[in-house]
Design an enzyme around this catalytic site. Sequence first.
Site, PDB file in Angstrom:
ATOM      1  N   ARG A 168      -0.896  -1.572  -6.951  1.00  0.00           N
ATOM      2  CA  ARG A 168      -0.747  -2.429  -6.242  1.00  0.00           C
ATOM      3  C   ARG A 168      -2.045  -4.092  -6.436  1.00  0.00           C
ATOM      4  NH1 ARG A 168      -1.722  -4.537  -0.663  1.00  0.00           N
ATOM      5  NH2 ARG A 168      -3.854  -4.407  -0.071  1.00  0.00           N
ATOM      6  N   TYR A 191     -10.537  -9.717  -7.780  1.00  0.00           N
ATOM      7  CA  TYR A 191      -9.757 -10.118  -8.854  1.00  0.00           C
ATOM      8  C   TYR A 191      -9.822 -10.932 -10.073  1.00  0.00           C
ATOM      9  CZ  TYR A 191      -6.847  -6.072  -6.298  1.00  0.00           C
ATOM     10  OH  TYR A 191      -6.653  -5.067  -5.574  1.00  0.00           O
ATOM     11  N   HIS A 214      -1.693   3.202  -6.466  1.00  0.00           N
ATOM     12  CA  HIS A 214      -3.275   1.320  -5.907  1.00  0.00           C
ATOM     13  C   HIS A 214      -3.317   0.893  -7.180  1.00  0.00           C
ATOM     14  CE1 HIS A 214      -5.182  -0.157  -3.043  1.00  0.00           C
ATOM     15  NE2 HIS A 214      -6.818   0.134  -3.839  1.00  0.00           N
ATOM     16  N   ARG A 271       0.912  -0.996   0.149  1.00  0.00           N
ATOM     17  CA  ARG A 271      -0.164   0.166   0.625  1.00  0.00           C
ATOM     18  C   ARG A 271       1.097   1.512  -0.025  1.00  0.00           C
ATOM     19  NH1 ARG A 271      -2.590  -3.761   4.193  1.00  0.00           N
ATOM     20  NH2 ARG A 271      -4.859  -3.396   3.530  1.00  0.00           N
ATOM     21  N   HIS A 308      -5.502  -8.202   3.132  1.00  0.00           N
ATOM     22  CA  HIS A 308      -7.049  -8.355   3.269  1.00  0.00           C
ATOM     23  C   HIS A 308      -7.298  -9.513   4.442  1.00  0.00           C
ATOM     24  CE1 HIS A 308      -7.846  -7.858  -1.443  1.00  0.00           C
ATOM     25  NE2 HIS A 308      -7.065  -6.666  -0.702  1.00  0.00           N
ATOM     26  N   LYS A 337      -3.115  -2.948   7.798  1.00  0.00           N
ATOM     27  CA  LYS A 337      -4.568  -1.679   8.540  1.00  0.00           C
ATOM     28  C   LYS A 337      -4.644  -2.356   9.222  1.00  0.00           C
ATOM     29  CE  LYS A 337      -7.020   0.240   4.163  1.00  0.00           C
ATOM     30  NZ  LYS A 337      -8.053  -0.161   3.129  1.00  0.00           N
TER      31      LYS A 337
END
Length: 301
Positions: free
Chosen positions: A239, A271, A236, A147, A262, A171
């Site tokens: 990424r 994806y 992003h 990120r 995630h 995160k």
Amino acid sequence: MTESDRALVDRFADALAAERGAARNTLLAYRSDLAAAAEVVGDLGLAGAAELGRLAPAWAELSPATLARRSAALRRFYGFLADEGLRSDDPSAALPRPRTVRPLPRVLEPDEVDAMFREAEDRAASGEPLRLRNLALLELLYGSGLRATELVSLPARALARPEPFLILSGKGGKERLVPISDRARVAVARWRETLPKGAVWLFPGGKAHVSRVRLFQLVRAMAAEAGIAPERISPHVLRHAFATHLLANGADLRVLQALLGHADIATTQIYTHVDSKRLVELVNRVHPLAGGALAKASTSA
């Protein structure tokens, strides 16, 4: 918001921080959404289905994404109250439930990524420090799927050791292992040689590290130099390209989930749209019924 509501929201936020490792910005967003709801329904702690039913018309002009986020915050809040025995019921069934479609990520083709790398490598061959920095940034963005915040905030000592991976706190404070390719390690080592002694950040800028905004600008500039429309590119998007191209070359979704950090596999599943042809071919090739494979297996047994 009433004093009693503030106390409940404080308890809710404390639980999110302690049990789920929610980041400060996440907690602020929850507080903001709950405060917006209180303006419509009054006392959140005592609101029932009738009061929550007023939210749909009051929030009719909000975007679907905002409405979905606010409703999710309220559902979690009332679920918390019920779990903690602070309410005997959960009125969240009365909340508006907008239909939202998760936008598909913008996709870069492999040859476009190759063009960016060729251009960045050619310019870095001059040994100019900022060109070495740009190549290192590109290698880590596309090669490891970092990120933007994770990348720009890397300490100067990152990748100084021989391990082929980084341990990052992403995160919500969740740690994950990020593999680092040999070429990325070489690019970072060349860039590190230009850093002043005692540097705190791997990518310093101004009084701290390079900002996310500056990273965005640098990536777009590299895209333009490679002949790619800058508006199609962002950190992003690179990424996304990392994830998309790994999946296209046979990576497992669970592995991809771990690499991207995630929390929910559903986030990673987006994806799968980018290479549906490969997935269909995979089923046709390896399924037991494909090409009589099942019959052949039975015969050989």
